[in-house]
Write an enzyme that holds these catalytic residues in place. Structure first.
Site, short mmCIF file in Angstrom:
data_model
loop_
_atom_site.label_atom_id
_atom_site.label_comp_id
_atom_site.label_asym_id
_atom_site.label_seq_id
_atom_site.Cartn_x
_atom_site.Cartn_y
_atom_site.Cartn_z
CG HIS A 134 -1.73 -1.17 1.46
ND1 HIS A 134 -1.80 -1.81 2.68
CD2 HIS A 134 -2.52 -1.88 0.63
CE1 HIS A 134 -2.60 -2.85 2.57
NE2 HIS A 134 -3.06 -2.93 1.34
CE LYS B 178 -6.02 -9.96 8.04
NZ LYS B 178 -7.03 -9.08 8.62
CB CYS C 14 -13.58 -14.30 -4.25
SG CYS C 14 -12.16 -14.03 -3.16
CB CYS D 134 -10.56 -16.78 -5.11
SG CYS D 134 -9.76 -15.26 -5.61
CE LYS E 125 -2.05 -9.22 -4.05
NZ LYS E 125 -3.02 -9.02 -3.01
CG HIS F 127 -7.70 -13.56 -2.26
ND1 HIS F 127 -8.43 -12.86 -3.18
CD2 HIS F 127 -7.02 -12.66 -1.53
CE1 HIS F 127 -8.23 -11.57 -2.99
NE2 HIS F 127 -7.37 -11.40 -2.01
CB CYS G 66 -11.88 -10.56 -5.15
SG CYS G 66 -10.49 -11.59 -5.51
N1 MSP Z 1 -10.58 -1.28 -1.83
C1 MSP Z 1 -10.07 -1.76 -3.06
C2 MSP Z 1 -9.71 -0.60 -3.98
C3 MSP Z 1 -10.85 0.30 -4.32
S1 MSP Z 1 -10.33 1.64 -5.32
C4 MSP Z 1 -11.71 2.35 -5.80
C5 MSP Z 1 -8.82 -2.59 -2.79
N2 MSP Z 1 -8.20 -2.38 -1.64
S2 MSP Z 1 -6.90 -3.16 -1.15
O1 MSP Z 1 -6.59 -2.57 0.11
O2 MSP Z 1 -7.11 -4.57 -1.17
O3 MSP Z 1 -5.79 -2.87 -2.19
C6 MSP Z 1 -5.47 -1.57 -2.51
C7 MSP Z 1 -4.28 -1.50 -3.42
O4 MSP Z 1 -3.16 -2.06 -2.79
C8 MSP Z 1 -4.45 -2.22 -4.75
O5 MSP Z 1 -3.98 -1.38 -5.80
C9 MSP Z 1 -3.54 -3.39 -4.64
O6 MSP Z 1 -2.99 -3.74 -5.88
C10 MSP Z 1 -2.47 -2.81 -3.74
N3 MSP Z 1 -1.69 -3.86 -3.14
C11 MSP Z 1 -2.06 -4.78 -2.22
N4 MSP Z 1 -1.01 -5.60 -2.01
C12 MSP Z 1 0.02 -5.23 -2.80
C13 MSP Z 1 1.33 -5.63 -2.96
N5 MSP Z 1 1.84 -6.63 -2.33
N6 MSP Z 1 2.11 -4.91 -3.80
C14 MSP Z 1 1.68 -3.77 -4.43
N7 MSP Z 1 0.44 -3.39 -4.29
C15 MSP Z 1 -0.44 -4.16 -3.59
O7 MSP Z 1 -8.44 -3.38 -3.66
#
Ligand code: MSP
Length: 508
Positions: A27, A304, A132, A150, A301, A153, A135
């Protein structure tokens, strides 16, 4: 840009993060990138709006709350602070932070639903399918892995049957293809654009945008037994924040000048569903969508359940905020997946920050203290470093413009390296005090001034410090490009301070 032209507006967004989880370096990678890009545009003098926030509805959040014995709202209120704290820690200067549970967002989602419904693109139907929860998305049987898992996941999906309202996505196949054809840079990089186009060309199915089985969400305005599907709700955040349905003038000023930064797992939602939803409401799709890969840990990836999540604070303890920011911006090219490596992070920190930049400042300050009475001399207009600086500016600007921070920083550090090489070639530490020495030191100080401006989007606190050490007032963030990158801006005659190491070397 003439005085009567409208201001250049630059609107950049991150995805809004689910509050079922704590922020991790994946994030942080997107958020820091958006922050740096926004800072670059502020340097250009663009009117800039940088939005991040949290996605607080949906089954995933509802279940996380239940598992912790609190209401979804209490859960969201608690977790949102972890995101705010993480971004504060990382010196992220967002202009707004949107939570999908805010009244302004309920109002905007309601408006958007009504607009699409009134145009006849939402209809009632029955949904039966596999869902899922992780997702928050439905899958068809052929998309699932063996054992009904999924594909993202690798967890079992759930069989769901209910009356839902459907968004008539199937009607938007051709309008989307036309949009892509007319806007070649809409989705970047090219490979991700092709992925989105491939998905559209396969044929689009209507998708369900409401649920009766859960209550945690925005009610459907004409049928409040239903709540809005979390993705329809979440995507609308990008228009809520710029006044959709509330302040028309503001909305028209900022939309559609939006650049969305997203991860590859949410490409379909942003590159297919979202532009179709906007077209259905009679609105324009956003300007660009920049898609990045995953940041992997040990080739996987972060999740948790795998216990392989790294929190930003863990690394800030060792590398400092700017060490953290620099590494992710410099070493994770925007697009492909990148594997996180602590060893590489140490190497990058030591080579680029401690050795190249830190040593440059310390060398310059030492010689100026010993041989120039601590006062920095002015640069030469015809310095050999002047043309290097001009090339570096052009390449740095191209990098930031294309949302390629790694290329932008690689370019900026060329000026750092060339200035070190210039000092090594001239050996001012061996020179007598006098005009020849002053010329070399003035050139090096001018190069440092330009580096402080060009690197400020990535390492803002360090650049502030550097600016003050070379005796300049104010902040490099308040300078304006391209003027501030033009050779000759260092006035000379200011006090240069050595101070402690900008980046103490780390044990390799
Ligand atoms: N809530 C939705 C997004 C809605 S936008 C209108 C969501 N949230 S999330 O928290 O699961 O993921 C948010 C972002 O974090 C996504 O772009 C996702 O690709 C990114 N990442 C989550 N894990 C990641 C990594 N390990 N590496 C890079 N980005 C990753 O999806």
């Amino acid at each position: 840009m003439g005085p009567s032209d409208p201001p250049n507006r630059f609107y950049v967004t991150t995805p809004i993060y689910y509050v079922n989880d704590a922020p991790h370096i994946g994030h942080a990678y997107t958020t820091v990138t958006a922050d740096a890009v926004a800072r670059w545009h502020r340097l250009l003098g663009d009117e800039t709006f940088f939005l991040t926030g949290t996605d607080e509805h949906g089954l995933k959040v509802q279940r996380a709350a239940e598992a912790n014995g609190v209401t979804p709202r209490e859960w969201a209120d608690r977790t949102v602070e972890r995101f705010r704290d993480a971004w504060k820690l990382l010196n992220v200067a967002n202009d707004d932070f949107i939570r999908t549970t805010e009244p302004r967002h309920y109002a905007a989602v309601t408006e958007l639903l009504k607009a699409v419904y009134d145009k006849g693109h939402i209809e009632l139907g029955t949904y039966e399918g596999m869902y899922c929860v992780a997702c928050e998305a439905y899958y068809t049987a052929d998309e699932l892995l063996d054992g009904n898992l999924c594909p993202i996941h690798q967890r079992p999906v759930e069989q769901v049957r209910e009356d839902n309202y459907f968004f008539k996505l199937s009607r938007f196949e051709q309008p989307l293809l036309d949009w892509y054809a007319a806007n070649p840079g809409f989705v970047q990089p090219e490979g991700k654009r092709n992925e989105a186009l491939g998905f559209i060309r396969q044929g689009l199915q209507d998708f369900s945008i409401s649920r009766t089985s859960i209550s945690w969400g925005v009610p459907i305005p004409w049928d409040p037994r239903h709540v809005t599907y979390v993705w329809f709700d979440a995507l609308a955040n990008y228009i809520t924040a710029v006044g959709y349905g509330d302040d028309d003038e503001r909305f028209r000023a900022w939309w559609p000048a939006a650049r969305h930064l997203i991860g590859k797992d949410i490409l379909r939602f942003h590159c297919v569903y979202w532009p179709a939803m906007l077209l259905a409401a009679g609105l324009e799709p956003p300007r660009n969508i920049f898609v990045h890969g995953f940041l992997l840990v040990g080739g996987e990836k972060m999740s948790k359940t795998k216990l392989n999540q790294i929190a930003p604070a863990d690394l800030v303890d060792d590398f400092g905020v700017d060490g953290f920011r620099y590494h992710f911006l410099r070493d994770t090219p925007f697009g492909p997946d990148g594997d996180f490596s602590y060893e590489r992070m140490v190497e990058r920190y030591n080579s680029d920050l401690a050795n190249n930049l830190g040593n440059l400042l310390s060398r310059v300050a030492t010689v100026v203290a010993k041989k120039c009475g601590g006062i920095g001399p002015a640069p030469r207009p015809d310095s050999p470093l002047a043309s290097v600086a001009a090339d570096v500016y052009a390449a740095t600007a191209a990098g930031w413009d294309n949302v390629q921070p790694s290329l932008a920083l690689e370019a900026t550090w060329r000026l750092v390296r060339e200035t070190n090489a210039y000092l090594e070639a001239n050996e001012p530490w061996k020179m007598e005090a006098g005009p020849a020495l002053d010329a070399v030191m003035g050139d090096a100080l001018e190069a440092l001034r330009i580096v402080a401006v060009l690197a400020v989007p990535a390492i803002p606190a360090t650049c502030d410090e550097l600016w003050h050490r070379i005796g300049l007032d104010g902040s490099p963030a308040d300078q304006r490009l391209p003027k501030a990158a033009t050779w000759g801006g260092y006035p000379g005659g200011t006090e240069v301070t050595k101070g402690t190491a900008l980046f103490p070397r780390l044990p390799a």
